[in-house]
Every structure is written in structure tokens, then in C-alpha cells.
Design an enzyme around this catalytic site. Sequence first.
Site, PDB file in Angstrom:
ATOM      1  N   LYS A  13       0.829  -1.211   0.000  1.00  0.00           N
ATOM      2  CA  LYS A  13       0.000   0.000   0.000  1.00  0.00           C
ATOM      3  C   LYS A  13       0.863   1.261   0.000  1.00  0.00           C
ATOM      4  O   LYS A  13       0.621   2.186  -0.769  1.00  0.00           O
ATOM      5  CB  LYS A  13      -0.917   0.036   1.247  1.00  0.00           C
ATOM      6  N   ARG A  88      -8.580   0.904  10.222  1.00  0.00           N
ATOM      7  CA  ARG A  88      -8.157  -0.465  10.497  1.00  0.00           C
ATOM      8  C   ARG A  88      -9.164  -1.192  11.378  1.00  0.00           C
ATOM      9  O   ARG A  88      -8.967  -2.369  11.682  1.00  0.00           O
ATOM     10  CB  ARG A  88      -6.803  -0.446  11.206  1.00  0.00           C
ATOM     11  N   ARG A 127      12.076  -6.711   4.593  1.00  0.00           N
ATOM     12  CA  ARG A 127      11.919  -5.286   4.248  1.00  0.00           C
ATOM     13  C   ARG A 127      12.942  -4.403   4.955  1.00  0.00           C
ATOM     14  O   ARG A 127      13.260  -4.598   6.115  1.00  0.00           O
ATOM     15  CB  ARG A 127      10.508  -4.840   4.635  1.00  0.00           C
ATOM     16  N   ARG A 160      12.371  -2.026  10.472  1.00  0.00           N
ATOM     17  CA  ARG A 160      11.385  -1.626  11.471  1.00  0.00           C
ATOM     18  C   ARG A 160      11.350  -2.656  12.613  1.00  0.00           C
ATOM     19  O   ARG A 160      11.414  -3.850  12.352  1.00  0.00           O
ATOM     20  CB  ARG A 160       9.998  -1.519  10.828  1.00  0.00           C
ATOM     21  N   ARG A 171       0.985  -9.093  13.782  1.00  0.00           N
ATOM     22  CA  ARG A 171       0.314  -8.060  12.974  1.00  0.00           C
ATOM     23  C   ARG A 171      -0.655  -8.690  11.984  1.00  0.00           C
ATOM     24  O   ARG A 171      -1.737  -8.145  11.722  1.00  0.00           O
ATOM     25  CB  ARG A 171       1.359  -7.220  12.227  1.00  0.00           C
TER      26      ARG A 171
HETATM   27  P1  AMP Z   1       1.813   0.473   9.257  1.00  0.00           P
HETATM   28  O1  AMP Z   1       2.974   1.358   8.960  1.00  0.00           O
HETATM   29  O2  AMP Z   1       0.574   0.869   8.531  1.00  0.00           O
HETATM   30  O3  AMP Z   1       2.145  -0.991   9.099  1.00  0.00           O
HETATM   31  O4  AMP Z   1       1.474   0.686  10.809  1.00  0.00           O
HETATM   32  C1  AMP Z   1       2.420   0.377  11.816  1.00  0.00           C
HETATM   33  C2  AMP Z   1       1.751   0.298  13.168  1.00  0.00           C
HETATM   34  O5  AMP Z   1       1.166   1.575  13.492  1.00  0.00           O
HETATM   35  C3  AMP Z   1       0.593  -0.686  13.286  1.00  0.00           C
HETATM   36  O6  AMP Z   1       1.024  -2.001  13.540  1.00  0.00           O
HETATM   37  C4  AMP Z   1      -0.173  -0.086  14.464  1.00  0.00           C
HETATM   38  O7  AMP Z   1       0.477  -0.348  15.696  1.00  0.00           O
HETATM   39  C5  AMP Z   1      -0.044   1.399  14.199  1.00  0.00           C
HETATM   40  N1  AMP Z   1      -1.150   1.892  13.340  1.00  0.00           N
HETATM   41  C6  AMP Z   1      -1.049   2.430  12.090  1.00  0.00           C
HETATM   42  N2  AMP Z   1      -2.250   2.768  11.615  1.00  0.00           N
HETATM   43  C7  AMP Z   1      -3.145   2.447  12.581  1.00  0.00           C
HETATM   44  C8  AMP Z   1      -4.550   2.528  12.690  1.00  0.00           C
HETATM   45  N3  AMP Z   1      -5.307   3.037  11.694  1.00  0.00           N
HETATM   46  N4  AMP Z   1      -5.132   2.085  13.836  1.00  0.00           N
HETATM   47  C9  AMP Z   1      -4.402   1.584  14.846  1.00  0.00           C
HETATM   48  N5  AMP Z   1      -3.075   1.462  14.811  1.00  0.00           N
HETATM   49  C10 AMP Z   1      -2.437   1.884  13.687  1.00  0.00           C
END
Ligand code: AMP
Length: 216
Positions: A13, A88, A127, A160, A171
Site C-alpha cells: 500500500k 483499520r 523489508r 522496522r 500483525r
Molecule cells: P503500518 O505502517 O501501517 O504498518 O502501521 C504500523 C503500526 O502503526 C501498526 O502495527 C499499528 O500499531 C499502528 N497503526 C497504524 N495505523 C493504525 C490505525 N489506523 N489504527 C491503529 N493502529 C495503527
Amino acid sequence: MRIVFLGPPGAGKGTQARELARAWGVPHLATGDMLRSAAAAGTPLGLEAKRYMDEGALVPDEVIIGLMRERLGAPDAAKGFIVDGFPRTIAQAEALDKVLVETGQALGAVVFFDVSEAELLRRLTGRRVCRRCQATYHLVSAPPAKAGVCDKCGGELYQRVDDGEETVRNRLGVYGRQTAPLLDYYREQGLLRTVRGEGPIDGIRRAIREAAGDAR
Ligand code: AMP
């Protein structure tokens, strides 16, 4: 263009959103990027969020909804946006609907990135991300020209904390339980468009453009 990118972690994404936001001239609103920069800056919100992120758990809805409500109200989001990593949960999707109604806007499409679990695990654990420009690489399938250095901006590449194998499994579980129900939510609204998120990046990008109603 008011588009939501929906899909599991590692579905691509962010990679696609960065390119398409530039092409469409709209902001790329990625909650994960926003939380990581808040954590790096050491703000109270960032430090609280980091505890959840490092475990692969979701940050509480109130926190995320407050953050996105503010971000969507900024002037640059009035002309359109790509949201990536939000909503989410069903509560977040309902909050997004409410904000859009309040501002007289509507989503154009919700693009779902369909990728197999084996491929997600492979992508996430290999990654590497640029600290400066957020460009992503893969140790095996898309390595940088020089190890540890971003091809695009020369920034430092890092892994990360939440891309370790155990956290990745967590996750993916969280995605299945809390986020996958959004597929039905948006299918019922007639907004869901599914794109197969495996194969050459350019082909996926074309499919997304089509799904988003961009005929170019
Ligand atoms: P991402 O970079 O989208 O994989 O997000 C990394 C982490 O940020 C996730 O595993 C959550 O801990 C937190 N996070 C990001 N977006 C959200 C969301 N919309 N709701 C809750 N937690 C989020």
C-alpha cells in the site's frame, strides 16, 4: 480522488500510495508514517503509540481517530487524498464516514490489495526502509545498489522493530481479526475494488489506477 488503500501489512500500500499521490497531486496520509514520526520526535502521542506498534498491536481507536480527524481537516486534504493504513477497525471506518459527511465529501473507492500470507511474511521480514524518505527495499528481491543506503536519497536503511518474524505474525493476526471485517463494510457500500497485489509493481499500479477510476 478520495481513495482508501486497504490490505494487510506488507501488501504494498505504501509503495503504491507514494507514487500515485505524486501522480494525482494529492497528499498521502499514512497513519503508520505519522505515528513513527511522532515516536521519533518523542511527542507524548508518539511515545504512547510506540508501545503498541512495537508489539504489532493497534493503537487505540480514540488516538488514531483524533489524529486523522485533524489531518483530514488540513487545507491540502480538501482537494483529495490517499489514506493508507486507516481505517483499520469498524469504529475507525465509521468515524471516517462521519468526518466525510461533516465536510461534504465522499470516498471514490476503497482499493483492497490481495496478497497471499506466505508472500506477506516474505516481504515484511526482508523489508528495509529509508529513515529519510520512507522508500522501501527488500534484502533479496529489491536490494539497494549499495547495502544499507537508499538509492533515491542516500538516507540510511533500517529494519522496522515490528518487521521481526514474531511481531509480523502478530500483525497479520490483528489484521485478520480487526481489519479484514472492513472488506464487507465497504463491499456493502459498493466502494470495494480488489486488486491482486502480487507481480510487477507497474502492473499493480495500472490495476489500482483503473480501480480508482483514473483511466490514464
Ligand atoms: P503500518 O505502517 O501501517 O504498518 O502501521 C504500523 C503500526 O502503526 C501498526 O502495527 C499499528 O500499531 C499502528 N497503526 C497504524 N495505523 C493504525 C490505525 N489506523 N489504527 C491503529 N493502529 C495503527
